[in-house]
Design a protein around this motif. Structure first.
Motif, PDB file in Angstrom:
ATOM      1  N   PRO A   1      12.906   3.419 -38.884  1.00  0.00           N
ATOM      2  CA  PRO A   1      11.620   2.717 -38.943  1.00  0.00           C
ATOM      3  C   PRO A   1      11.467   1.736 -37.781  1.00  0.00           C
ATOM      4  O   PRO A   1      12.432   1.394 -37.103  1.00  0.00           O
ATOM      5  CB  PRO A   1      11.683   1.966 -40.287  1.00  0.00           C
ATOM      6  CG  PRO A   1      12.722   2.695 -41.080  1.00  0.00           C
ATOM      7  CD  PRO A   1      13.721   3.190 -40.095  1.00  0.00           C
ATOM      8  N   ARG A   2      10.232   1.277 -37.575  1.00  0.00           N
ATOM      9  CA  ARG A   2       9.876   0.323 -36.533  1.00  0.00           C
ATOM     10  C   ARG A   2      10.294   0.841 -35.164  1.00  0.00           C
ATOM     11  O   ARG A   2      11.146   0.279 -34.468  1.00  0.00           O
ATOM     12  CB  ARG A   2      10.471  -1.071 -36.764  1.00  0.00           C
ATOM     13  CG  ARG A   2      10.385  -1.588 -38.186  1.00  0.00           C
ATOM     14  CD  ARG A   2       9.019  -1.371 -38.811  1.00  0.00           C
ATOM     15  NE  ARG A   2       7.976  -2.257 -38.279  1.00  0.00           N
ATOM     16  CZ  ARG A   2       6.675  -1.938 -38.262  1.00  0.00           C
ATOM     17  NH1 ARG A   2       6.263  -0.758 -38.693  1.00  0.00           N
ATOM     18  NH2 ARG A   2       5.799  -2.793 -37.797  1.00  0.00           N
ATOM     19  N   PRO A   3       9.726   1.962 -34.727  1.00  0.00           N
ATOM     20  CA  PRO A   3      10.165   2.593 -33.472  1.00  0.00           C
ATOM     21  C   PRO A   3       9.925   1.714 -32.250  1.00  0.00           C
ATOM     22  O   PRO A   3       8.864   1.122 -32.084  1.00  0.00           O
ATOM     23  CB  PRO A   3       9.309   3.868 -33.409  1.00  0.00           C
ATOM     24  CG  PRO A   3       8.107   3.561 -34.248  1.00  0.00           C
ATOM     25  CD  PRO A   3       8.617   2.685 -35.350  1.00  0.00           C
ATOM     26  N   GLY A   4      10.961   1.649 -31.404  1.00  0.00           N
ATOM     27  CA  GLY A   4      10.872   0.925 -30.148  1.00  0.00           C
ATOM     28  C   GLY A   4      10.707   1.889 -28.988  1.00  0.00           C
ATOM     29  O   GLY A   4      10.379   3.064 -29.171  1.00  0.00           O
ATOM     30  N   ILE A   5      10.998   1.435 -27.794  1.00  0.00           N
ATOM     31  CA  ILE A   5      10.675   2.184 -26.585  1.00  0.00           C
ATOM     32  C   ILE A   5      11.377   3.536 -26.509  1.00  0.00           C
ATOM     33  O   ILE A   5      10.765   4.537 -26.113  1.00  0.00           O
ATOM     34  CB  ILE A   5      10.995   1.336 -25.329  1.00  0.00           C
ATOM     35  CG1 ILE A   5      10.531   2.032 -24.051  1.00  0.00           C
ATOM     36  CG2 ILE A   5      12.485   0.992 -25.270  1.00  0.00           C
ATOM     37  CD1 ILE A   5       9.036   2.169 -23.938  1.00  0.00           C
ATOM     38  N   ASP A   6      12.646   3.612 -26.884  1.00  0.00           N
ATOM     39  CA  ASP A   6      13.370   4.877 -26.774  1.00  0.00           C
ATOM     40  C   ASP A   6      12.865   5.894 -27.783  1.00  0.00           C
ATOM     41  O   ASP A   6      12.667   7.073 -27.464  1.00  0.00           O
ATOM     42  CB  ASP A   6      14.867   4.634 -26.959  1.00  0.00           C
ATOM     43  CG  ASP A   6      15.724   5.804 -26.463  1.00  0.00           C
ATOM     44  OD1 ASP A   6      15.202   6.651 -25.733  1.00  0.00           O
ATOM     45  OD2 ASP A   6      16.921   5.844 -26.802  1.00  0.00           O
ATOM     46  N   ARG A   7      12.607   5.448 -29.013  1.00  0.00           N
ATOM     47  CA  ARG A   7      12.145   6.376 -30.045  1.00  0.00           C
ATOM     48  C   ARG A   7      10.706   6.823 -29.810  1.00  0.00           C
ATOM     49  O   ARG A   7      10.362   7.992 -29.988  1.00  0.00           O
ATOM     50  CB  ARG A   7      12.296   5.727 -31.423  1.00  0.00           C
ATOM     51  CG  ARG A   7      13.732   5.712 -31.916  1.00  0.00           C
ATOM     52  CD  ARG A   7      13.914   4.832 -33.125  1.00  0.00           C
ATOM     53  NE  ARG A   7      13.948   3.421 -32.768  1.00  0.00           N
ATOM     54  CZ  ARG A   7      13.725   2.436 -33.610  1.00  0.00           C
ATOM     55  NH1 ARG A   7      13.422   2.692 -34.868  1.00  0.00           N
ATOM     56  NH2 ARG A   7      13.802   1.184 -33.207  1.00  0.00           N
ATOM     57  N   VAL A   8       9.866   5.899 -29.378  1.00  0.00           N
ATOM     58  CA  VAL A   8       8.474   6.241 -29.086  1.00  0.00           C
ATOM     59  C   VAL A   8       8.394   7.253 -27.943  1.00  0.00           C
ATOM     60  O   VAL A   8       7.683   8.258 -28.026  1.00  0.00           O
ATOM     61  CB  VAL A   8       7.682   4.961 -28.735  1.00  0.00           C
ATOM     62  CG1 VAL A   8       6.432   5.288 -27.948  1.00  0.00           C
ATOM     63  CG2 VAL A   8       7.317   4.191 -29.996  1.00  0.00           C
ATOM     64  N   SER A   9       9.113   6.982 -26.867  1.00  0.00           N
ATOM     65  CA  SER A   9       9.072   7.884 -25.716  1.00  0.00           C
ATOM     66  C   SER A   9       9.711   9.227 -26.057  1.00  0.00           C
ATOM     67  O   SER A   9       9.255  10.281 -25.581  1.00  0.00           O
ATOM     68  CB  SER A   9       9.768   7.248 -24.512  1.00  0.00           C
ATOM     69  OG  SER A   9      11.117   6.962 -24.798  1.00  0.00           O
ATOM     70  N   SER A  10      10.749   9.212 -26.887  1.00  0.00           N
ATOM     71  CA  SER A  10      11.384  10.466 -27.292  1.00  0.00           C
ATOM     72  C   SER A  10      10.423  11.310 -28.118  1.00  0.00           C
ATOM     73  O   SER A  10      10.346  12.540 -27.954  1.00  0.00           O
ATOM     74  CB  SER A  10      12.659  10.174 -28.098  1.00  0.00           C
ATOM     75  OG  SER A  10      13.639   9.557 -27.296  1.00  0.00           O
TER      76      SER A  10
END
Length: 233
Positions: free
Chosen positions: A106-115
């Motif tokens: 949960p609460r996606p940051g830069i790496d998860r969003v871009s992935s």
């Protein structure tokens, strides 16, 4: 009770960043010590317990989420699960990953969003995304950027975005440049000297603090990455 309005005329964000910088050596030392552990050595369990307490002590005074915290949590998880079979490092076929559900924290940051953006745009156009701290909550979904051996995550010095690029063989030059920006923002090591991802990450953190739901946070972040993609000449 003492209430301080300002310190040396520094803005709140500058003060927060100084707190984050102050915690970097603590996390860096912690990561180094965990990486030197060997599960085969005598006293491994006791050392691991001690390090878990040490991480708790650091996070208690990490008031503004130092970027290295995620790395510290990741290496600790890997140390706690030394017998799990690592994900193969070779290339994989996109055809095996079509119309699939993908899961991340949960609460996606830069790496998860871009992935997620990379998955949707270059791997699996019909991909759907779910959020959970435990991937077993959705066993049919493919984990990414989660602290476990399955799925796709940090590999060596690569963030998850870079791992996905390598495993699926994304040849696009602009994607590789975005990968440099994501690496610098996620790992905070200034390896490539790109700042675009840092700015996007700050925006994501601001939205998260507003209580925006995970799926909306992911959608907005993917739109930002798409805009960054088109801005690269």
């Amino acid at each position: 009770m003492l209430q301080i309005q300002a310190i040396d005329d520094l803005s709140p964000e500058v003060l927060k960043e100084q707190f984050r910088i102050a915690r970097k050596p603590d996390y860096a030392a912690f990561v180094s010590e965990v990486q030197q552990l060997k599960s085969s050595e005598q006293g491994f369990s006791a050392q691991l317990t001690r390090l878990k307490r040490r991480l708790e002590e650091i996070t208690e005074i990490d008031f503004f989420e130092c970027p290295l915290r995620a790395k510290a949590e990741e290496v600790l998880y890997k140390a706690e699960h030394p017998t799990r079979t690592p994900t193969p490092k070779g290339r994989v076929s996109k055809m095996e990953y079509q119309a699939r559900a993908w899961i991340t924290r949960p609460r996606p940051g830069i790496d998860r969003v871009s992935s997620a953006w990379l998955i949707k745009r270059f791997v699996d156009p019909k991909a759907t995304f779910r959020f959970a701290n435990d991937p077993n909550a959705h066993p049919e979904a493919i984990p990414f950027d989660m602290y476990q051996a399955d799925g796709f995550g940090h590999e060596g010095q690569n963030c998850t975005f870079e791992t996905l690029c390598a495993r699926f063989g994304t040849p696009d030059k602009k994607v590789r440049l975005i990968g440099h920006a994501i690496h610098d923002a996620d790992l905070d090591d200034d390896k490539f000297g790109r700042t675009e991802g840092i700015t996007i990450n700050q925006i994501l953190k601001g939205w998260a603090k507003q209580g925006i739901p995970d799926d909306e946070l992911l959608r907005r972040g993917m739109d930002l990455i798409e805009g960054l993609y088109h801005s690269i000449a």
